[in-house]
Write an enzyme that holds these catalytic residues in place. Structure first.
Site, short mmCIF file in Angstrom:
data_model
loop_
_atom_site.label_atom_id
_atom_site.label_comp_id
_atom_site.label_asym_id
_atom_site.label_seq_id
_atom_site.Cartn_x
_atom_site.Cartn_y
_atom_site.Cartn_z
N TYR A 57 -9.84 17.34 -5.50
CA TYR A 57 -8.84 17.50 -4.43
C TYR A 57 -9.53 17.91 -3.14
CZ TYR A 57 -3.97 16.69 -5.40
OH TYR A 57 -2.78 16.07 -5.58
N GLU A 59 -7.71 17.97 0.24
CA GLU A 59 -6.75 17.93 1.36
C GLU A 59 -7.39 18.49 2.63
OE1 GLU A 59 -3.43 20.05 -0.17
OE2 GLU A 59 -2.43 18.24 -0.86
N ASP A 202 -3.40 -4.51 14.33
CA ASP A 202 -3.49 -4.46 12.87
C ASP A 202 -4.41 -5.59 12.44
OD1 ASP A 202 -3.23 -4.65 10.17
OD2 ASP A 202 -1.03 -4.53 10.14
N THR A 228 -6.80 -2.81 6.52
CA THR A 228 -7.03 -2.55 5.10
C THR A 228 -8.54 -2.60 4.90
OG1 THR A 228 -6.95 -4.92 4.66
CG2 THR A 228 -4.89 -3.71 4.37
N LYS A 231 -9.49 -6.48 2.16
CA LYS A 231 -9.40 -7.91 2.47
C LYS A 231 -10.79 -8.35 2.93
CE LYS A 231 -4.46 -7.43 3.07
NZ LYS A 231 -3.26 -7.49 3.95
N ARG A 237 -9.42 -1.26 -2.51
CA ARG A 237 -8.11 -1.18 -1.84
C ARG A 237 -8.07 0.12 -1.05
NH1 ARG A 237 -5.90 -5.41 -4.14
NH2 ARG A 237 -4.18 -5.33 -2.66
C1 LIG Z 1 -2.16 -6.68 3.99
C2 LIG Z 1 -1.60 -6.24 5.26
C3 LIG Z 1 -1.09 -4.93 5.44
C4 LIG Z 1 -0.81 -3.98 4.31
O1 LIG Z 1 -1.75 -3.65 3.44
P1 LIG Z 1 -1.43 -3.04 2.00
O2 LIG Z 1 -2.73 -2.49 1.63
O3 LIG Z 1 -0.95 -4.18 1.17
O4 LIG Z 1 -0.38 -1.99 2.18
C5 LIG Z 1 -0.72 -4.55 6.70
N1 LIG Z 1 -0.80 -5.38 7.75
C6 LIG Z 1 -1.25 -6.65 7.62
C7 LIG Z 1 -1.32 -7.52 8.82
C8 LIG Z 1 -1.65 -7.11 6.37
O5 LIG Z 1 -2.08 -8.36 6.27
#
Ligand SMILES: *Cc1c(COP(=O)(O)O)cnc(C)c1O
Length: 444
Positions: A57, A59, A202, A228, A231, A237
């Site tokens: 932990y 935090e 994003d 993220t 990807k 993840r």
């Molecule tokens: C995949 C994605 C997310 C969210 O990611 P998670 O890990 O699935 O919660 C947010 N914004 C965009 C543009 C994405 O492609």
């Protein structure tokens, strides 16, 4: 050691779960994974994920934790932060978000009060749920205004500007989950400045391409960048929030607002095994090979798109600037394509197309991407092959037409699924897919 040989305890103590992990490993190895939001983490990233760091932990943040015993965790988190800052060219990084959606929600928590106005790209137009789509908490707790793409698949910038002027959002999102062209970050930056809004980029899908030099960076134009880590960044993840120089200029407290939004507003203890694995992935992304991979991902996507067009298919915007292709398959036919390709050993997902004529449940397109096949070492000639298989499947499903009624649809799809399991053409492709996968192993 092979990736399948790392599970001696699991094999003995929980044969059920062991069996399914091996089955999934085999599925990933023997099929072509074209879902553009997916990637394949390196064995080193996976090792860090499987470590005792999950026990701890922590935090708080490095040097200011709630619990004792965090001296080594602090070092790991600091390395992750430093690598993130270096890769994105920004002064601040928070590496604790559990995933992309919590990272985005933390931006709302940091900047907005309930009911404040936010703008984002509509989901059927390629935007993400967390950018204010009606099914998401981000539209339940905030006033959401959505912008769109034009008929030609490109973002409608005049609409973005008009909506921003009309609604004066406090926060504007740029970035999407199904968009094949470079984002006009600079234009968005101007629009946000004109109305005094924060601009959050994003980059969930494209962050690996950005740090690999294969896509323009939003860092000079946005105040905040979220991503993220699983990807195109090729990590575990997870999620990250970065604050740019421009962001700190607008609001010198921005980074502490983000820190507080993650903890204590939204999350508890960070997932330290995930933080360590993110650090490992970012370390890999700093290497020159990563840039070579990122550029090949884009070249492969372009080659795959060309092969689809040669095979008689229509692709949105006629091409791609990134790792992703959107293809039009005819009204409501995305689901036929997804299921038939699945049977042929090619995994991708059905997707809406610009001005979608059907509902998002029965969309008219498919979305695919090249990050994983590029990790396998495939190049343009292999993309030609894959593209011709997809075009063959497109022709094979052209005779199927989705009925209008809801119950008829369910029945029709059941029939369709049982038929494709016995389709010789698809089984033949499946055999060729297997052979190609053996030639280019994912985890040699
Ligand atoms: C995949 C994605 C997310 C969210 O990611 P998670 O890990 O699935 O919660 C947010 N914004 C965009 C543009 C994405 O492609």
């Amino acid at each position: 050691m092979k990736i399948t040989e790392r599970f001696e305890y699991l094999k003995k103590n929980d044969p059920d779960i062991y069996k399914w992990i091996m089955a999934e490993t085999d599925r990933q190895e023997t099929t072509l994974e074209l879902i553009p939001s997916e990637c394949a983490a390196s064995p080193a990233v996976i090792e860090a994920m499987g470590s005792v760091l999950t026990n701890k932990y922590s935090e708080g943040y490095p040097g200011r934790r709630y619990y004792g015993g965090n001296e080594f965790i602090d070092e790991i988190e600091k390395i992750a932060q430093e690598r993130a800052k270096k890769l994105f060219g920004v002064p601040y990084a928070n590496v604790q978000p559990y995933s992309g959606s919590p990272a985005n929600f933390a931006v709302y928590m940091a900047l907005l009060k309930p009911g404040d106005t936010v703008m984002g790209q509509a989901l059927p137009d390629g935007g993400h749920l967390t950018h204010g789509w009606k099914a998401s908490a981000t539209s339940i707790y905030f006033n959401s205004v959505q912008y769109h793409v034009k008929e030609d698949g490109y973002l409608d910038l005049p609409e973005v500007r008009a909506l921003a002027k009309k609604h004066s959002p406090k926060l504007i999102w740029v970035g999407a989950t199904a968009y094949v062209r470079e984002f006009p970050f600079e234009e968005f930056g101007k629009i946000a400045d004109e109305v005094g809004a924060y601009l959050a980029a994003d980059t969930a899908h494209i962050s690996g391409l950005i740090v690999g030099g294969a896509h323009k960076s939003p860092a000079p134009f946005a105040h905040i960048i979220t991503t993220t880590t699983h990807k195109t960044l090729r990590g575990p993840r997870g999620g990250m929030i970065l604050v740019t120089e421009k962001g700190l200029k607008k609001d010198p407290d921005l980074s502490s607002k983000i820190d507080q939004a993650i903890f204590p507003k939204l999350q508890g203890g960070p997932h330290n095994h995930q933080t360590a694995a993110i650090a490992v992935a970012l370390g890999e992304a700093l290497k020159p090979e990563f840039k070579v991979w990122a550029r090949q991902v884009v070249r492969n996507a372009q080659a795959l798109g060309e092969a689809l067009v040669e095979g008689g298919m229509i692709i949105v915007t006629g091409g791609t600037d990134n790792h992703m292709i959107l293809a039009e398959c005819g009204k409501g036919k995305g689901v036929f394509m997804q299921d038939a390709l699945d049977a042929a050993g090619i995994t991708l997902n059905k997707n809406t197309i610009p001005k979608e004529p059907e509902s998002p449940f029965y969309p008219s397109g498919i979305r695919m991407g090249t990050p994983i096949v590029t990790i396998r070492g495939m190049k343009e000639p292999e993309m030609k092959k894959i593209g011709s298989w997809i075009a063959r499947v497109y022709k094979a499903v052209s005779e199927y037409v989705l009925p209008e009624g809801k119950e008829e649809r369910t029945k029709y799809l059941e029939d369709f699924r049982s038929k494709i399991k016995k389709n010789d053409g698809l089984m033949k492709i499946r055999g060729e897919v297997n052979a190609l996968c053996r030639e280019f192993p994912l985890y040699p």
